[in-house]
Write a protein that holds these residues in place. Sequence first.
Motif, PDB file in Angstrom:
ATOM      1  N   GLY A 154      42.910 -46.857  89.311  1.00 51.83           N
ATOM      2  CA  GLY A 154      44.340 -46.593  89.208  1.00 51.83           C
ATOM      3  C   GLY A 154      44.661 -45.134  89.473  1.00 51.83           C
ATOM      4  N   ASN A 155      45.831 -44.875  90.056  1.00 51.48           N
ATOM      5  CA  ASN A 155      46.208 -43.509  90.399  1.00 51.48           C
ATOM      6  C   ASN A 155      47.721 -43.364  90.364  1.00 51.48           C
ATOM      7  N   GLY A 156      48.247 -42.235  90.820  1.00 50.00           N
ATOM      8  CA  GLY A 156      49.684 -42.060  90.861  1.00 50.00           C
ATOM      9  C   GLY A 156      50.097 -40.612  90.729  1.00 50.00           C
ATOM     10  N   ASP A 157      51.357 -40.344  91.076  1.00 55.78           N
ATOM     11  CA  ASP A 157      51.962 -39.020  90.991  1.00 55.78           C
ATOM     12  C   ASP A 157      53.125 -39.116  90.003  1.00 55.78           C
ATOM     13  N   PHE A 158      53.008 -38.405  88.879  1.00 59.34           N
ATOM     14  CA  PHE A 158      53.977 -38.507  87.790  1.00 59.34           C
ATOM     15  C   PHE A 158      54.459 -37.107  87.422  1.00 59.34           C
ATOM     16  N   SER A 159      55.768 -36.957  87.280  1.00 57.71           N
ATOM     17  CA  SER A 159      56.300 -35.630  86.953  1.00 57.71           C
ATOM     18  C   SER A 159      57.406 -35.740  85.904  1.00 57.71           C
ATOM     19  N   ASN A 160      57.563 -34.653  85.155  1.00 55.88           N
ATOM     20  CA  ASN A 160      58.530 -34.573  84.058  1.00 55.88           C
ATOM     21  C   ASN A 160      58.291 -35.700  83.061  1.00 55.88           C
ATOM     22  N   VAL A 161      57.185 -35.577  82.321  1.00 52.52           N
ATOM     23  CA  VAL A 161      56.711 -36.624  81.417  1.00 52.52           C
ATOM     24  C   VAL A 161      56.779 -36.126  79.980  1.00 52.52           C
ATOM     25  N   LEU A 162      57.443 -36.894  79.121  1.00 50.84           N
ATOM     26  CA  LEU A 162      57.560 -36.562  77.702  1.00 50.84           C
ATOM     27  C   LEU A 162      56.846 -37.631  76.888  1.00 50.84           C
ATOM     28  N   ILE A 163      55.907 -37.214  76.019  1.00 49.85           N
ATOM     29  CA  ILE A 163      55.078 -38.140  75.253  1.00 49.85           C
ATOM     30  C   ILE A 163      55.149 -37.777  73.777  1.00 49.85           C
ATOM     31  N   SER A 164      55.355 -38.780  72.918  1.00 50.32           N
ATOM     32  CA  SER A 164      55.332 -38.512  71.476  1.00 50.32           C
ATOM     33  C   SER A 164      54.933 -39.763  70.708  1.00 50.32           C
ATOM     34  N   GLY A 165      54.287 -39.555  69.571  1.00 52.76           N
ATOM     35  CA  GLY A 165      53.978 -40.636  68.646  1.00 52.76           C
ATOM     36  C   GLY A 165      52.627 -41.280  68.825  1.00 52.76           C
ATOM     37  N   TYR A 166      51.855 -40.883  69.808  1.00 53.63           N
ATOM     38  CA  TYR A 166      50.528 -41.486  70.034  1.00 53.63           C
ATOM     39  C   TYR A 166      49.488 -40.704  69.226  1.00 53.63           C
ATOM     40  N   THR A 167      49.560 -40.874  67.913  1.00 49.76           N
ATOM     41  CA  THR A 167      48.791 -40.033  66.996  1.00 49.76           C
ATOM     42  C   THR A 167      47.692 -40.779  66.255  1.00 49.76           C
ATOM     43  N   THR A 168      47.482 -42.050  66.575  1.00 46.92           N
ATOM     44  CA  THR A 168      46.378 -42.789  65.962  1.00 46.92           C
ATOM     45  C   THR A 168      45.069 -42.055  66.227  1.00 46.92           C
ATOM     46  N   ALA A 169      44.183 -42.010  65.218  1.00 45.83           N
ATOM     47  CA  ALA A 169      42.903 -41.330  65.377  1.00 45.83           C
ATOM     48  C   ALA A 169      42.178 -41.834  66.626  1.00 45.83           C
ATOM     49  N   GLY A 170      41.790 -40.911  67.491  1.00 48.22           N
ATOM     50  CA  GLY A 170      41.091 -41.263  68.715  1.00 48.22           C
ATOM     51  C   GLY A 170      41.984 -41.458  69.917  1.00 48.22           C
ATOM     52  N   SER A 171      43.299 -41.509  69.730  1.00 50.60           N
ATOM     53  CA  SER A 171      44.195 -41.728  70.859  1.00 50.60           C
ATOM     54  C   SER A 171      44.428 -40.431  71.618  1.00 50.60           C
ATOM     55  N   THR A 172      44.970 -40.559  72.812  1.00 50.06           N
ATOM     56  CA  THR A 172      45.230 -39.395  73.656  1.00 50.06           C
ATOM     57  C   THR A 172      46.444 -39.679  74.530  1.00 50.06           C
ATOM     58  N   ALA A 173      46.983 -38.635  75.123  1.00 50.08           N
ATOM     59  CA  ALA A 173      48.116 -38.834  76.013  1.00 50.08           C
ATOM     60  C   ALA A 173      47.697 -39.554  77.287  1.00 50.08           C
ATOM     61  N   VAL A 174      46.555 -39.131  77.877  1.00 48.04           N
ATOM     62  CA  VAL A 174      46.074 -39.722  79.125  1.00 48.04           C
ATOM     63  C   VAL A 174      44.596 -40.054  78.959  1.00 48.04           C
ATOM     64  N   ARG A 175      44.228 -41.287  79.218  1.00 51.07           N
ATOM     65  CA  ARG A 175      42.838 -41.742  79.109  1.00 51.07           C
ATOM     66  C   ARG A 175      42.327 -42.158  80.494  1.00 51.07           C
ATOM     67  N   ILE A 176      41.180 -41.621  80.875  1.00 50.69           N
ATOM     68  CA  ILE A 176      40.488 -42.091  82.077  1.00 50.69           C
ATOM     69  C   ILE A 176      39.391 -43.019  81.587  1.00 50.69           C
ATOM     70  N   GLN A 177      39.473 -44.281  81.944  1.00 48.52           N
ATOM     71  CA  GLN A 177      38.681 -45.316  81.294  1.00 48.52           C
ATOM     72  C   GLN A 177      37.280 -45.498  81.863  1.00 48.52           C
ATOM     73  N   ASP A 178      37.056 -45.112  83.132  1.00 47.51           N
ATOM     74  CA  ASP A 178      35.746 -45.387  83.718  1.00 47.51           C
ATOM     75  C   ASP A 178      35.365 -44.289  84.696  1.00 47.51           C
ATOM     76  N   ALA A 179      34.055 -44.200  84.945  1.00 47.02           N
ATOM     77  CA  ALA A 179      33.521 -43.128  85.780  1.00 47.02           C
ATOM     78  C   ALA A 179      34.021 -43.208  87.215  1.00 47.02           C
ATOM     79  N   GLY A 180      34.164 -44.419  87.751  1.00 48.88           N
ATOM     80  CA  GLY A 180      34.646 -44.564  89.118  1.00 48.88           C
ATOM     81  C   GLY A 180      36.038 -43.993  89.297  1.00 48.88           C
ATOM     82  N   THR A 181      36.918 -44.263  88.349  1.00 51.73           N
ATOM     83  CA  THR A 181      38.284 -43.728  88.409  1.00 51.73           C
ATOM     84  C   THR A 181      38.261 -42.210  88.299  1.00 51.73           C
ATOM     85  N   ASN A 182      37.391 -41.687  87.451  1.00 51.19           N
ATOM     86  CA  ASN A 182      37.280 -40.236  87.298  1.00 51.19           C
ATOM     87  C   ASN A 182      36.819 -39.583  88.601  1.00 51.19           C
TER      88      ASN A 182
END
Length: 386
Positions: A294-322
């Motif tokens: 998965g990919n994409g171009d994203f701009s002007n992004v506001l994120i809040s409330g993703y505070t569960t232990a271990g969570s993050t704003a952006v997750r890269i799930q697999d080595a191939g995508t990375n």
Amino acid sequence: MKKLLFSLTILSTIFVGCSTDDDETTIQPIEGELTGSITTNRTIAFGNYTLNGIVTIESGVTVTFDAGSTITANATNGVDAIVVKNGGKLIMNGTASQPIVLTEPSATPGSWGGIIMYGDAPINGAGGVTTKTSEDGLNLPYGGTNAAHNGGTLRYVRVEYAGKKITDGTSEMNGFSFYSVGSGTTLDHLVSYKGADDGFEFYGGTVSATNLISYGNFDDSFDWQDGWKGQNNSNWYAYQVGTGNFGMEIEASNNNNAYWPVITNITLKRATGTVTEGGSSAAEYDAIQFKKQGNGDFSNVLISGYTTAGSTAVRIQDAGTNTDQVNANKIKLTTVKILDGTSQYLGAGALTVSFPAGQYTTSDAATGASITSGTWATVNGTNLIQ
């Protein structure tokens, strides 16, 4: 083949009364039923309609609904949905003050199938296939070469309590499902409210969407696969409350595409106490997850409330995508603001992620989605833009 049926329970659609100064004309809503296959062009007058079963708009047919109409499904009569087949067109031109509302009286998420649209715009499915069969239980084909496919216009439309699981109990419908829908289609000012699956899902195609609200949907607020590449998307707003997985789940069916979607002005919010659909054992609580190339171009992004232990704003799930997407500059997030100290990005497990210079930038100036509220974005007195 069934015809579209109307049960008119109001004898007169026009009530004319007199005032002391002028005559006043009030248009009263028609009462009717929608069922079966629609095989000729129709204009559905302003009214209140019940949805009985899966209503299909066949190829070559245009169906137009007047602003302010309400369509009510019923979980007790089986699977209800509005399906636009490839070659058909659905015109729903609501307004901010008179949206077209599709709902279900029990107010139970997963009560019906929402709006499903098929086209013949290009897709890139797993293994590089260019056509596939839908995963909504209808088993209809999608994919093609018509990038400009036009499935109609959806403007100021709200879908409530959709996301029904059907057939084997695992095939699922969303609030809005777009199968290889093309760029000739207009999607603007749409709400997916408290569904049991994704708010909006794109299965390949080239369509773009503006002014979207995904509120309280159980799975992902926004989801896509099969090489979706809409280029003119803006003002996407998600508010997850009660139950919800990813704000955005992004994949490309394991294809390292040379293209990607473009979205500007995004707000992803998660209310305190919101849990994932699978419970605490399911780590699906990140704002944005990229996987399967998965990919994409994203701009002007506001994120809040993703505070569960271990969570993050952006997750890269697999080595191939990375390797193929992050490191090759095919994922770009610029002007990102995280309100509550959530980490900016992480790799799954031991995967280390490092965005190339300029591909991930933060800014306190980020504002996210800018959407004007109104009747179209208000349910039971609650403004959905929190």
